[in-house]
Design a protein around this motif. Structure first.
Motif, mmCIF file in Angstrom:
data_model
loop_
_atom_site.group_PDB
_atom_site.id
_atom_site.type_symbol
_atom_site.label_atom_id
_atom_site.label_comp_id
_atom_site.label_asym_id
_atom_site.label_seq_id
_atom_site.Cartn_x
_atom_site.Cartn_y
_atom_site.Cartn_z
ATOM 1 N N PHE A 1 -14.572 5.130 -1.000
ATOM 2 C CA PHE A 1 -13.512 5.990 -1.534
ATOM 3 C C PHE A 1 -14.056 6.894 -2.635
ATOM 4 N N ASN B 1 -6.562 2.379 -7.127
ATOM 5 C CA ASN B 1 -6.110 3.704 -7.541
ATOM 6 C C ASN B 1 -4.937 3.628 -8.518
ATOM 7 N N GLU C 1 -6.284 13.524 -1.305
ATOM 8 C CA GLU C 1 -7.314 12.511 -1.131
ATOM 9 C C GLU C 1 -6.990 11.494 -0.037
ATOM 10 N N TRP C 2 -5.935 11.727 0.725
ATOM 11 C CA TRP C 2 -5.535 10.741 1.726
ATOM 12 C C TRP C 2 -6.610 10.577 2.808
ATOM 13 N N THR D 1 -7.028 -1.224 2.738
ATOM 14 C CA THR D 1 -6.006 -0.239 2.376
ATOM 15 C C THR D 1 -5.303 -0.650 1.093
ATOM 16 N N LEU E 1 -2.857 11.545 -5.057
ATOM 17 C CA LEU E 1 -3.501 11.302 -3.774
ATOM 18 C C LEU E 1 -3.202 12.374 -2.730
ATOM 19 N N SER F 1 0.829 -1.208 0.000
ATOM 20 C CA SER F 1 0.000 0.000 0.000
ATOM 21 C C SER F 1 0.863 1.257 0.000
ATOM 22 N N PHE G 1 0.786 3.928 -2.967
ATOM 23 C CA PHE G 1 0.371 5.295 -2.645
ATOM 24 C C PHE G 1 1.498 6.282 -2.937
ATOM 25 N N VAL H 1 -9.116 7.996 1.720
ATOM 26 C CA VAL H 1 -8.582 6.646 1.907
ATOM 27 C C VAL H 1 -8.731 6.233 3.369
ATOM 28 N N SER I 1 -12.410 5.614 4.330
ATOM 29 C CA SER I 1 -12.906 4.394 3.680
ATOM 30 C C SER I 1 -12.378 3.150 4.370
ATOM 31 N N ILE J 1 -7.684 -0.348 -2.029
ATOM 32 C CA ILE J 1 -7.806 1.003 -2.567
ATOM 33 C C ILE J 1 -6.523 1.416 -3.276
ATOM 34 N N ALA J 2 -5.381 1.020 -2.722
ATOM 35 C CA ALA J 2 -4.098 1.346 -3.354
ATOM 36 C C ALA J 2 -3.989 0.695 -4.733
#
Length: 226
Positions: free
Chosen positions: A215, A92, A29-30, A85, A26, A15, A19, A33, A36, A88-89
């Motif tokens: 997210f 993204n 946008e952290w 986590t 990001l 992750s 990221f 994350v 979420s 999402i990583a």
């Protein structure tokens, strides 16, 4: 260190790497994350606690470090947060590298097929609590995403889930049981993939989709597109 802690560490490192590689995107946008992951982690942990309480899952603490939360090993609790986590990583990172989304128009038909499969599983496995709960969760989240949710990201989600599910399959194949988890086979469909019940892949689907949805939801509210 048991395999659960190793997996948590690897997910965390993955992750951080992903990221970092998309840090410019990001930077603002952290928080999305973080929110979420927290909501998804609590949701997943609640499901795990319920499964343990009703003896659908139990853990062999001889294979863990002995720390537990509500009869769940600490490594399994951490996994409820590190897995979203990493999901999402991965989601993204794939979106940044492959921005094409034209195949999204086919996802409704695919989701409808999965909804039909969920109904079939619930109907034919109605005496198997682990299966029924799992596929009902999948049924309702798919129904919401395709027919109530206004955000469109399902193609990108399916792409990310494919990568995550394949990774889960390979890790399970290599390591076998994670965190000493054992399942009440009387409440499963008795079909295993890489040594874990097929239902686990459906639960993974629900967890990843929930995390991705949150997210996207938080991002859309920030940008005023929800």
């Amino acid at each position: 260190m048991n395999n659960g802690y190793i997996i948590n560490l690897l997910l965390l490192l993955l992750s951080l790497y992903l990221f970092y590689s998309t840090r410019a995107h990001l930077a603002k946008e952290w928080k999305f994350v973080l929110y979420s992951v927290l909501f998804t982690g609590v949701f997943s942990l609640g499901i795990s606690v319920a499964f343990v309480r009703y003896q659908l899952i139990h853990y062999d603490f001889n294979q863990t470090a002995g720390f537990e939360v509500s009869a769940i090993p600490l490594a399994a609790v951490l996994l409820c947060f590190t897995l979203p986590t990493a999901s999402i990583a991965i989601y993204n990172a794939l979106n940044q590298r492959y921005q094409e989304n034209s195949l999204d128009r086919y996802t409704l038909a695919f989701s409808n097929m999965l909804i039909g499969l969920c109904i079939a599983f619930v109907f034919f496995a109605y005496t198997m609590a682990y299966s029924v709960v799992t596929f009902m969760l999948l049924f309702f989240i798919l129904l919401f995403m395709e027919y109530r949710n206004k955000l469109r990201f399902m193609y990108r989600f399916y792409r990310a889930y494919g990568v995550i599910a394949l990774s889960y399959f390979l890790v399970s194949l290599a390591l076998g049981t994670i965190n000493g988890a054992a399942y009440n086979v009387a409440h499963t469909v008795k079909f295993n993939l890489a040594g874990v019940p097929f239902e686990n892949y459906a639960l993974l689907f629900v967890m990843v989709l929930f995390a991705v949805y949150l997210f996207e939801l938080f991002k859309s509210r920030k940008h005023g597109t929800a």
